[in-house]
Design a protein around this motif. Structure first.
Motif, PDB file in Angstrom:
ATOM      1  N   HIS A 127       0.921  -1.159   0.096  1.00 49.24           N
ATOM      2  CA  HIS A 127      -0.100  -0.073  -0.139  1.00 49.24           C
ATOM      3  C   HIS A 127       0.808   1.304  -0.034  1.00 49.24           C
ATOM      4  CE1 HIS A 127      -2.337  -3.283   1.919  1.00 49.24           C
ATOM      5  NE2 HIS A 127      -3.478  -2.855   1.145  1.00 49.24           N
ATOM      6  N   PHE A 128       1.969   1.225   0.782  1.00 53.33           N
ATOM      7  CA  PHE A 128       2.918   2.439   1.111  1.00 53.33           C
ATOM      8  C   PHE A 128       4.185   2.013   0.713  1.00 53.33           C
ATOM      9  CE2 PHE A 128      -0.903   2.898   3.845  1.00 53.33           C
ATOM     10  CZ  PHE A 128      -1.370   4.206   3.374  1.00 53.33           C
ATOM     11  N   ARG A 129       4.986   3.219  -0.091  1.00 58.98           N
ATOM     12  CA  ARG A 129       6.398   2.958  -0.430  1.00 58.98           C
ATOM     13  C   ARG A 129       6.877   4.369  -0.178  1.00 58.98           C
ATOM     14  NH1 ARG A 129       2.887   0.718  -3.976  1.00 58.98           N
ATOM     15  NH2 ARG A 129       3.073   2.276  -5.542  1.00 58.98           N
ATOM     16  N   LEU A 180       9.440   8.862  -6.654  1.00 64.24           N
ATOM     17  CA  LEU A 180       7.965   9.456  -6.292  1.00 64.24           C
ATOM     18  C   LEU A 180       7.482  10.031  -7.643  1.00 64.24           C
ATOM     19  CD1 LEU A 180       5.433  10.299  -4.703  1.00 64.24           C
ATOM     20  CD2 LEU A 180       6.798  12.153  -3.891  1.00 64.24           C
ATOM     21  N   GLY A 183       6.109   7.436 -10.001  1.00 63.17           N
ATOM     22  CA  GLY A 183       4.992   6.843  -9.441  1.00 63.17           C
ATOM     23  C   GLY A 183       5.173   5.445  -9.098  1.00 63.17           C
ATOM     24  N   THR A 186       5.130   5.930  -3.165  1.00 58.78           N
ATOM     25  CA  THR A 186       3.769   6.724  -2.978  1.00 58.78           C
ATOM     26  C   THR A 186       4.194   8.049  -2.291  1.00 58.78           C
ATOM     27  OG1 THR A 186       3.645   5.401  -0.856  1.00 58.78           O
ATOM     28  CG2 THR A 186       2.479   4.541  -2.834  1.00 58.78           C
ATOM     29  N   HIS A 187       5.155   8.124  -1.657  1.00 56.61           N
ATOM     30  CA  HIS A 187       5.651   9.196  -0.707  1.00 56.61           C
ATOM     31  C   HIS A 187       7.118   9.446  -0.826  1.00 56.61           C
ATOM     32  CE1 HIS A 187       1.729   7.755   0.981  1.00 56.61           C
ATOM     33  NE2 HIS A 187       1.623   9.194   1.289  1.00 56.61           N
ATOM     34  N   GLU A 209      -5.862   3.252   6.141  1.00 63.32           N
ATOM     35  CA  GLU A 209      -4.984   3.664   5.186  1.00 63.32           C
ATOM     36  C   GLU A 209      -5.052   5.321   5.111  1.00 63.32           C
ATOM     37  OE1 GLU A 209      -4.979   1.793   1.329  1.00 63.32           O
ATOM     38  OE2 GLU A 209      -5.643  -0.310   1.893  1.00 63.32           O
ATOM     39  N   ASP A 213      -1.617   7.450   5.672  1.00 63.42           N
ATOM     40  CA  ASP A 213      -1.527   8.350   4.686  1.00 63.42           C
ATOM     41  C   ASP A 213      -1.117   9.825   4.960  1.00 63.42           C
ATOM     42  OD1 ASP A 213      -0.971   9.349   1.810  1.00 63.42           O
ATOM     43  OD2 ASP A 213      -3.209  10.059   2.036  1.00 63.42           O
ATOM     44  N   LYS A 217       2.394  11.956   5.205  1.00 64.16           N
ATOM     45  CA  LYS A 217       2.244  13.201   4.188  1.00 64.16           C
ATOM     46  C   LYS A 217       2.679  14.394   5.097  1.00 64.16           C
ATOM     47  CE  LYS A 217      -0.627  12.769   0.416  1.00 64.16           C
ATOM     48  NZ  LYS A 217      -2.200  12.048   0.167  1.00 64.16           N
TER      49      LYS A 217
END
Length: 359
Positions: A127-129, A180, A183, A186-187, A209, A213, A217
């Protein structure tokens, strides 16, 4: 000689309801071996089945790499003598990739440092990288007679335009915030904030999520390094989309030759170093992968991996790049024209039923 014991190659513990995995072979750039896969997979499945596990975070030990790839030398040594490692490594690695891609709980990969090949498989399907300024991302497999596996056929063609095809064929490297911008991540969070970010994520009471996120952020917004730097490939996206759009490698090469710009010449120079067979199977892998599920892509890639084990270029590429390091592989066939459609079809052909990847 590495000082870690087999059990220490991956550290896994629980912080409250959160699973934490640390790839722990820093001297080997946290390269993934079969032992590590066999330690991680059952633990991930156990955590997923446990209602008291709310998320899993994965990171690499040391400051140089998240995971620089799979233990390719061990695989080639095994393949030469018919050792089952060359079957088991790819099979169990892809089963692990699928487990990450279908995980019930959020998967957060802190991809600080080198993230290539097998390391991409441990991060890109989650889900998150979170990339840092030290992240170095690439899928350089065509240079060693392989193809961008670990689900590369799924995520690469889903990047903007023909960016994934360009990166897969040339092995183009992305650094820092560029990961990032492409793409892939994700962050982006500067490395000086990473331990605070990890601490805050592991202290979250709510692990939706959206909440994760928002937490990442917050740190991303404080990370101003290279914030104004445009995407390194931005000036060439139109060329990438136009010149890497042909249905086959011959078409891509002739489009680049016809274009004749300095940039096009540079890409031709790069492609001429790559395994012609690898380039052909990679382009087809990505074209087919764009329409397939992750599971179907991994099954296709497993067939490709096993046919690579039976052919010559993979062994020759590993010899030239990783063993002798003379950077002068003798590819067979040595030209793109020499790789027949029949040969490419053979790479994609089904294995014996008991040898197929079951997901």
């Amino acid at each position: 000689m590495l000082s870690t014991t087999a059990e220490d190659e991956v550290l896994m513990n629980k912080v409250g309801s959160k699973g934490v995995i640390t790839l722990n072979r820093p001297k080997a750039l946290n390269a993934l071996n079969l032992n590590m896969i066999r330690l991680m997979y059952p633990q991930i499945k156990k955590w997923e089945a446990d209602p008291h596990t709310s998320m899993i975070l994965i990171k690499g030990a040391g400051d140089k790499a998240f995971c620089a790839g799979g233990d390719i030398r061990a695989v080639t040594d095994a393949g030469k003598v018919g050792d089952p490692l060359s079957e088991n490594f790819f099979k169990e690695e892809y089963i692990l990739n699928n487990a990450i891609g279908t995980l019930r709980v959020p998967w957060i990969a802190l991809i600080h440092g080198i993230t290539m090949g097998g390391g991409v498989g441990l991060s890109v399907h989650g889900h998150f990288r979170v990339a840092t300024e030290k992240t170095l991302f690439a899928m350089p497999e065509t240079a060693i007679g392989l193809f961008p596996d670990v689900g590369g056929g799924y995520f690469l063609p889903r990047l903007q335009g023909n960016l994934g095809i360009f990166m897969a064929l040339t092995g183009f490297r992305l650094k820092g915030r560029q990961v990032l911008r492409a793409g892939v991540a994700t962050h982006f969070v500067e490395s000086k904030f990473m331990s605070a970010l990890e601490e805050e994520i592991l202290a979250l009471n709510e692990t939706s999520e959206e909440k994760i996120d928002a937490t990442i952020k917050k740190y991303q917004n404080e990370s101003t390094l290279d914030a104004e730097t445009p995407f390194v490939l931005e000036p060439h996206l139109e060329e990438i989309n136009r010149l890497f759009s042909a249905a086959n490698i011959e078409g891509i090469i002739s489009d680049l030759e016809r274009d004749g710009s300095e940039w096009a010449k540079k890409q031709l120079q790069t492609l001429r170093k790559m395994s012609p067979t690898s380039m052909k199977i990679t382009l087809r892998q990505l074209h087919e992968g764009k329409k397939k599920s992750l599971q179907d892509v991994l099954q296709m890639e497993y067939r490709l991996s096993q046919h690579c084990m039976q052919d010559k270029d993979f062994y020759e590429g590993v010899r030239a790049v990783l063993v002798d390091k003379d950077q002068s592989p003798a590819w067979s066939p040595s030209t793109v024209e020499g790789v027949s459609d029949e040969q490419v079809n053979w790479y994609f052909s089904k294995l014996a039923n008991d040898k197929e990847l079951q997901l």
